[in-house]
Design a protein around this motif. Structure first.
Motif, PDB file in Angstrom:
ATOM      1  N   ALA A 193       1.548  45.866  31.025  1.00  0.00           N
ATOM      2  CA  ALA A 193       1.374  47.115  31.791  1.00  0.00           C
ATOM      3  C   ALA A 193       0.297  46.948  32.864  1.00  0.00           C
ATOM      4  CB  ALA A 193       1.014  48.260  30.847  1.00  0.00           C
ATOM      5  N   GLU A 194      -0.788  46.269  32.504  1.00  0.00           N
ATOM      6  CA  GLU A 194      -1.859  46.061  33.486  1.00  0.00           C
ATOM      7  C   GLU A 194      -1.386  45.211  34.659  1.00  0.00           C
ATOM      8  OE1 GLU A 194      -5.492  44.607  31.746  1.00  0.00           O
ATOM      9  OE2 GLU A 194      -5.493  46.231  30.269  1.00  0.00           O
TER      10      GLU A 194
ATOM     11  N   GLU B 218       1.757  44.885  35.631  1.00  0.00           N
ATOM     12  CA  GLU B 218       2.726  45.693  36.375  1.00  0.00           C
ATOM     13  C   GLU B 218       2.014  46.664  37.317  1.00  0.00           C
ATOM     14  OE1 GLU B 218       6.115  45.668  36.122  1.00  0.00           O
ATOM     15  OE2 GLU B 218       6.650  44.831  34.156  1.00  0.00           O
ATOM     16  N   SER B 219       0.949  47.272  36.815  1.00  0.00           N
ATOM     17  CA  SER B 219       0.286  48.258  37.663  1.00  0.00           C
ATOM     18  C   SER B 219      -0.427  47.557  38.812  1.00  0.00           C
ATOM     19  CB  SER B 219      -0.669  49.136  36.848  1.00  0.00           C
ATOM     20  OG  SER B 219      -1.918  48.497  36.721  1.00  0.00           O
ATOM     21  N   TYR B 220      -0.908  46.345  38.543  1.00  0.00           N
ATOM     22  CA  TYR B 220      -1.495  45.555  39.626  1.00  0.00           C
ATOM     23  C   TYR B 220      -0.442  45.256  40.698  1.00  0.00           C
ATOM     24  CZ  TYR B 220      -2.957  41.637  42.352  1.00  0.00           C
ATOM     25  OH  TYR B 220      -3.209  40.831  43.407  1.00  0.00           O
TER      26      TYR B 220
ATOM     27  N   ASP C  69       2.288  46.881  41.377  1.00  0.00           N
ATOM     28  CA  ASP C  69       2.668  48.091  42.102  1.00  0.00           C
ATOM     29  C   ASP C  69       1.736  48.349  43.284  1.00  0.00           C
ATOM     30  OD1 ASP C  69       4.817  48.610  40.556  1.00  0.00           O
ATOM     31  OD2 ASP C  69       3.772  49.951  39.167  1.00  0.00           O
ATOM     32  N   ILE C  70       0.467  48.058  43.076  1.00  0.00           N
ATOM     33  CA  ILE C  70      -0.496  48.298  44.154  1.00  0.00           C
ATOM     34  C   ILE C  70      -0.459  47.173  45.184  1.00  0.00           C
ATOM     35  CG2 ILE C  70      -2.950  48.616  44.680  1.00  0.00           C
ATOM     36  CD1 ILE C  70      -3.243  49.456  41.685  1.00  0.00           C
TER      37      ILE C  70
END
Lengths: 131, 313
Positions: free
Chosen positions: B202-203, B205-207, B209-210
Motif C-alpha cells: 500500500a505504501e 502504491e501510494s508513492y 500514485d503521487i
C-alpha cells in the motif's frame, strides 16, 4: 594498474562447520584480495566450474569431516582433467600430519591445520600464485 | 580477430572469464578485444536487480534464472558486492544462493567488487555486459550492491530495473523514495510471507500514485517469496510486458542510447583519472597542490585549474 588476487573459498562435501572458512575469507579480504565465497556442501564440479567462471587465482578448500583425501583430490583431479594448471589449490581443516605430503603431491600445494595464523596463509598465497 | 574474442563468441566459459578479468583490471589488451566484441552485442536483454541489503536479490535471481532456463534461454549473471575502501579487498558472497546453477553450461555467473565505484555498480560492468551479450546470453542480470538512497546507477545499464523491497520497512520507504524509488520499472516485495506485506504494498502504491510521471504505464508492484519459488512466473510476465512496452513506445532504443552514453562517459572518466593520477609528471604536482591547500596557500578551484590547464592546452 595492480592486479587483485582472486580466491574461491569452498566447503566440499557434507560438513556444516564453516566458521574457519569464513575467518580465512575475511582475512584474505583484509589483505586486499577478492574472495568469492560459495558456501557449504559443494561438489568438485561446482567448485571447479565456479573457479573457471570467476577466473580465480586460488581455490581454498576447507573440510573438518575427515574426507579430505577423497574430496580435495576430486577437485585437483578435475582441474587436471580440464587442463587448468594456473590455479593454486590450498586446503585447511582437521588434517592428520601423515596426509599432508600425500595432499601436496596430489596438487594441494598448501595445507593449513588448526592454529595456523591467517598471515601465514596470506603470505603463502602471495608467494605461490601462478599468474 | 583476437583469439580470445573468437572463443568468447563461441561461448567458451574460460575465455569469457579471462576477458572479464582483463576488463576488470583495465588491461591494455582489453581495448582491442572490445573493438571486436562490440559489433556482436545488442541481443541480450539486461535486467537490473537492486534493493536493500538482505531483501533476497540473489535468491530472486536464482529463481528467475531457473525459469528462464526452462524456456531454453541462456543467462549471464553479474553479482556486485562492495570493495572495502580500506584494504581494497572484497567478500563476494552472492554465489552462495546460486550454487545449484554452477554446473549448468547455459548459465555464467561472475562476482565482482565495486573497486571504488559509487552508485552500486563497478566500472567494468559495461564491458562485462557486452562480453556476456556477445557470448550468446539471451538474458543478462546485474545485481547491484545492497542499496540505501543513492545507488541508482543500475538504470544506466538495465533495460528493465527491478527494485526489491521487503515487508516491514515501514517509514524507511519514505526515506528511500528520493532516489531508489524513482528508478523502478517493477517493484518486487520479496519475503511476502512476513507480516506487514499489505502495508508495504500500500505504501509503495501510494508513492506511485503521487510520483508516477509516465501516463502510459503504471509501475507494477508484485509480491514474491523467492525461497519458495512463489510469484516468479508472474514477475517474468511483468518483465516481458515491460520489454514489449519499451519496444512499442520506441523507448527501447532511446534507453539503449543512454547506456552507450553512460559507457562512453565512464571510459573517458576512467582514462582521464588514470592519466592524471597515474602519470608521474602529474602525481608530484597533485601532491604539492594538496600540501598548498592544507596550508591555505591555494584554494581548491585554483588547484584544479592548475592540473586541468596542463591537460587542456
Amino acid at each position: 594498474m595492480e592486479r587483485k588476487i582472486r580466491v574461491l573459498v569452498a566447503k566440499p562435501g557434507l560438513d556444516g562447520h564453516d566458521r574457519g572458512a569464513k575467518i580465512v575469507a575475511r582475512a584474505l579480504r583484509d589483505a586486499g584480495m577478492e574472495v568469492v565465497y560459495t558456501g557449504l556442501h559443494q561438489t568438485a564440479e561446482m567448485i571447479v566450474e565456479s573457479a573457471v567462471q570467476e577466473d580465480v587465482d586460488v581455490i581454498g578448500l576447507s573440510l573438518l569431516s575427515g574426507a579430505h583425501m577423497t574430496l580435495f583430490l576430486d577437485v585437483t583431479q578435475l582441474l587436471k582433467k580440464k587442463g587448468i594448471e594456473d590455479v593454486l589449490v590450498v586446503g585447511g581443516g582437521i588434517i592428520p600430519e601423515e596426509d599432508v605430503p600425500k595432499l601436496k603431491k596430489a596438487g594441494v600445494t598448501g595445507v593449513f591445520g588448526p592454529g595456523t595464523h591467517c598471515e601465514e596463509i596470506v603470505e603463502f598465497i602471495r608467494k605461490n600464485v601462478k599468474r | 580477430m583476437n583469439e580470445i574474442v573468437a572463443k568468447v563468441l563461441k561461448g567458451d566459459a574460460r575465455s569469457i572469464a579471462r576477458l572479464i578479468t582483463l576488463a576488470e583490471n583495465n588491461d591494455p589488451d582489453v581495448m582491442s578485444a572490445m573493438k571486436d566484441i562490440h559489433p556482436h552485442t545488442g541481443n541480450a536483454y539486461v535486467i537490473g536487480i537492486t534493493g536493500v541489503m538482505g531483501s533476497g536479490k540473489s535468491t530472486l535471481i536464482y529463481e528467475l534464472t531457473r525459469e528462464y532456463r526452462q524456456q531454453g534461454l541462456k543467462v549471464g549473471i553479474i553479482a556486485i558486492d562492495p570493495t572495502s575502501p580500506f584494504s581494497g579487498g572484497a567478500l563476494l558472497g552472492d554465489r552462495v544462493r546460486m550454487m545449484e546453477l554452477a554446473t549448468d553450461d547455459g548459465v555464467f555467473i561472475r562476482s565482482m567488487g565495486t573497486r571504488g565505484m559509487l552508485g552500486g555498480l563497478t566500472s567494468a560492468v559495461y564491458d562485462v555486459v557486452e562480453i556476456l551479450d556477445a557470448s550468446g546470453k539471451d538474458i543478462v542480470m546485474v545485481e547491484t550492491v545492497g542499496i540505501g538512497q543513492a545507488e541508482v546507477d543500475v538504470i544506466k545499464i538495465a533495460d528493465t530495473t527491478l527494485v526489491v523491497l521487503v515487508p516491514g520497512l515501514g517509514d524507511s520507504i519514505q526515506t528511500i523514495k528520493a532516489g531508489v524509488m524513482e528508478i523502478a520499472d517493477i517493484f518486487v516485495v520479496n519475503k511476502a510471507d512476513r507480516s506487514g506485506v499489505e502495508q508495504t504494498i500500500a505504501e509503495i502504491e501510494s508513492y506511485i500514485d503521487i510520483a508516477n510521471t509516465d501516463r502510459d504505464r503504471k509501475t507494477p508492484v508484485l509480491s514474491t517469496i523467492a525461497k519458495e519459488s512463489k510469484g516468479i512466473s508472474e514477475l517474468i510476465y511483468e518483465i516481458d510486458k515491460h520489454r514489449e512496452y519499451l519496444k512499442k513506445t520506441k523507448r527501447f532504443d532511446a534507453q539503449r542510447r543512454k547506456r552507450y552514453e553512460a559507457e562512453l562517459v565512464e571510459i573517458i572518466r576512467k582514462r582521464l583519472m588514470d592519466f592524471i593520477f597515474d602519470e608521474p609528471k602529474f602525481t608530484g604536482k597533485v601532491e604539492s597542490l594538496i600540501d598548498q591547500m592544507s596550508k591555505k596557500e591555494v584554494d581548491p578551484y585554483t588547484a584544479a585549474d592548475e592540473i586541468l590547464g596542463k591537460i587542456l592546452k
